[in-house]
Scaffold this active site. Structure first.
Site, short mmCIF file in Angstrom:
data_model
loop_
_atom_site.label_atom_id
_atom_site.label_comp_id
_atom_site.label_asym_id
_atom_site.label_seq_id
_atom_site.Cartn_x
_atom_site.Cartn_y
_atom_site.Cartn_z
N SER A 23 0.83 -1.21 0.00
CA SER A 23 0.00 0.00 0.00
C SER A 23 0.86 1.26 0.00
CB SER A 23 -0.93 0.00 1.22
OG SER A 23 -0.20 -0.19 2.41
N HIS A 156 -40.50 22.53 -10.24
CA HIS A 156 -40.53 21.78 -11.51
C HIS A 156 -39.74 22.51 -12.61
CE1 HIS A 156 -43.96 19.42 -9.80
NE2 HIS A 156 -44.23 20.60 -9.26
N SER A 277 -13.40 27.10 -25.91
CA SER A 277 -13.53 25.93 -26.78
C SER A 277 -12.41 25.96 -27.80
CB SER A 277 -14.88 25.97 -27.49
OG SER A 277 -14.82 25.23 -28.69
N LYS A 283 -17.19 30.60 -27.42
CA LYS A 283 -17.61 29.87 -26.23
C LYS A 283 -16.91 30.30 -24.95
CE LYS A 283 -20.07 26.86 -25.87
NZ LYS A 283 -20.03 25.42 -26.14
N ASN A 285 -17.17 28.43 -21.33
CA ASN A 285 -17.84 27.27 -20.72
C ASN A 285 -17.68 27.24 -19.20
OD1 ASN A 285 -18.60 26.31 -23.26
ND2 ASN A 285 -16.65 25.23 -23.52
N GLU A 290 -19.43 22.27 -13.92
CA GLU A 290 -19.74 21.01 -14.62
C GLU A 290 -18.93 19.86 -14.04
OE1 GLU A 290 -20.30 21.35 -19.17
OE2 GLU A 290 -19.06 23.06 -18.60
N1 ARG Z 1 -1.06 -1.54 5.14
C1 ARG Z 1 -1.98 -2.11 6.07
C2 ARG Z 1 -3.33 -1.43 5.93
O1 ARG Z 1 -3.36 -0.39 5.38
C3 ARG Z 1 -1.50 -1.88 7.47
C4 ARG Z 1 -2.01 -2.90 8.45
C5 ARG Z 1 -1.46 -4.22 8.10
N2 ARG Z 1 -1.59 -5.18 9.12
C6 ARG Z 1 -1.36 -6.43 8.86
N3 ARG Z 1 -1.42 -7.24 9.86
N4 ARG Z 1 -1.09 -6.87 7.67
O2 ARG Z 1 -4.33 -1.92 6.33
#
Ligand code: ARG
Length: 467
Positions: A23, A156, A277, A283, A285, A290
């Site tokens: 992550s 309406h 545009s 134009k 816009n 939007e």
């Molecule tokens: N990167 C993980 C998350 O965002 C952190 C927690 C991970 N914990 C684990 N036991 N794998 O959820």
């Protein structure tokens, strides 16, 4: 250095697994919060006699060095260290040696990541409240400048009754006020500390959760360790409040798009907030409203996405929960992007009072008032409604408006009409006749603006207390 959890394993992780489970690509946005949480945690470990104070000092120094390097962009995060927590810990150990490995005593990434999310969202909720407040301020200012601007009010999307443009703008101030109140209320549930829950069950070390909470300025600690690491309600709640804010912004956006069309011509958005545009030189816009209207969809999507991730998840932590982040970051960025533009766009918007007035002069939005006039003369409302319906039909068939009718023409429809009807039908009279609390009469809108200013002050005070 190998994996921080490598001891039990006999093989290297498949690199695709590393990439799939990591992550770090997005949770590096939590670096500041992660270090903030670690500093409080390690200080507590020292205070509780779990770590010697000299180790605590080394770790704190190391964490601050790592923080400085992250801010300076000197650290290259690695996918094989999975997430921000392990990347920071790895860098800490590189910085200060094996003593860095003592930081994670009495803690799990499960309570750590939850803490980071609470810290992150707590800050964002205050920021967003401030931005909504700025937008309200822009709307109130426009309202004050438009206390004499009469515009058709619609139901309406058909002209219904004339109203003050200020009254219309103040409706949005009320909507954003509810949004602010929802954010303020959610703060109470965000400002709770999960740390100390460990992986799920607590920890064998004699930690002091309340001391950590105090250092990080959390109001409370989670009551139950399982709940502490499994709870993502506060994010769902945020996404749902964000969805309502976007829904409100999208309604205002739609009105700005309509009002700035040639057909309406009620407002002109400043050049600085419009785009051109590539083919049609004439134009101008309204891309910003939007796009805000369009981006509302992704915020709703993020809400449904997280609700679905959490549905049927058994307690406690599951890796599924890592999916809580991107939608939250994206929602914060989407909201902030929209709000940042909206306030100055409203402030610089030119209101075409003449066009609005022309629209009111050429409609039948004063019809209710003649009905009320006849009711005042003793006619039951249903009969009055019928009489005016016929009068309006006559006008349409003869290309006239109600104010164009002669007294003889009026008398055709009811003997109860007299000359005072011409005063009753003036748009100013029609507007000021709606003199009920919350109505469009000038006096009422002046009071509404005053009450709006009181609310603005209250929010300012809250912001001051939650910096
Ligand atoms: N990167 C993980 C998350 O965002 C952190 C927690 C991970 N914990 C684990 N036991 N794998 O959820």
């Amino acid at each position: 250095m190998s994996k921080l959890w490598g001891g039990r394993f006999t093989k290297q992780t498949n690199h695709l697994v590393d990439e799939y489970t990591a992550s770090i690509g997005f949770d590096q946005a939590l670096a500041e919060e992660d270090i903030q949480g670690s500093l409080a945690h390690v200080t507590m470990l020292g205070k509780c006699g779990i770590l010697p104070l000299e180790d605590v000092e080394k770790i704190k120094e190391g964490l601050n060095t790592v923080l400085g390097k992250i801010r300076d962009g000197e650290i290259e995060f690695s996918v094989s260290d999975e997430d921000i927590h392990m990347n920071i810990e790895k860098n800490l150990i590189q910085e200060i040696g094996p003593v860095g490995g003592k930081l994670h005593t009495g803690r799990s990434r499960n309570d750590q990541v939850a803490t980071d999310m609470h810290l992150y969202l707590r800050k964002r909720v205050v920021e967003l409240t401030g931005m909504l407040h700025t937008l309200q301020h822009a709307l109130v200012t426009q309202a004050r400048d438009n206390l004499d601007t009469i515009v058709p009010g619609y139901t309406h999307l058909q002209r219904a009754q004339p109203i003050l443009f200020a009254h219309h703008l103040m409706a949005y101030v009320s909507m954003f006020q509810r949004d602010i109140e929802r954010l303020m209320d959610s703060y109470k549930r965000i400002n709770v500390l999960p740390l100390g829950a460990g992986a799920l069950a607590g920890t064998t070390f004699p930690i002091d959760r309340h001391y950590v909470a105090e250092q990080l300025q959390f109001d409370r600690v989670y009551e139950n360790s399982l709940d502490a690491v499994s709870d993502r309600d506060f994010i769902v709640e945020f996404l749902s409040h964000a969805s309502i804010i976007m829904m409100h912004l999208s309604r205002l956006s739609e009105e700005l798009v309509l009002w700035s069309s040639t057909e309406f011509g009620f407002v002109e958005l400043d050049d600085a907030f419009c785009t051109g545009s590539s083919i049609m030189p004439q134009k101008k816009n309204p891309d910003v409203p939007e796009l805000v209207r369009g981006k509302t969809g992704r915020v709703y999507g993020n809400l449904i996405g997280l609700l679905t991730v959490l549905k049927s998840l058994p307690l406690a932590y599951n890796k599924d929960m890592q999916e809580d982040k991107e939608g939250m970051f994206d929602t914060v960025a989407t909201l902030e992007g929209a709000l940042q533009l909206f306030a100055p766009m409203i402030t610089t918007m030119k209101v075409n009072k003449g066009r609005m007035r022309d629209a009111v002069n050429k409609d039948f939005s004063n019809a209710t008032d003649i009905a009320d006039f006849l009711v005042g003369k003793g006619l039951p409302f249903r009969q009055a409604h019928e009489v005016i319906g016929k009068t309006v039909l006559y006008c349409i068939q003869n290309s006239k408006y109600l104010l164009d009718l002669s007294m003889d023409e009026f008398k055709q429809f009811s003997p109860l009409f007299d000359d005072s009807i011409y005063g009753v039908l003036q748009p100013e009279t029609v507007v000021d006749a709606r003199n009920v609390y919350g109505g469009t009469a000038t006096d009422q809108v002046v009071n509404a603006i005053k009450r709006g200013e009181v609310l603005l002050n209250m929010t300012e005070q809250w912001l001051g207390e939650h910096e």
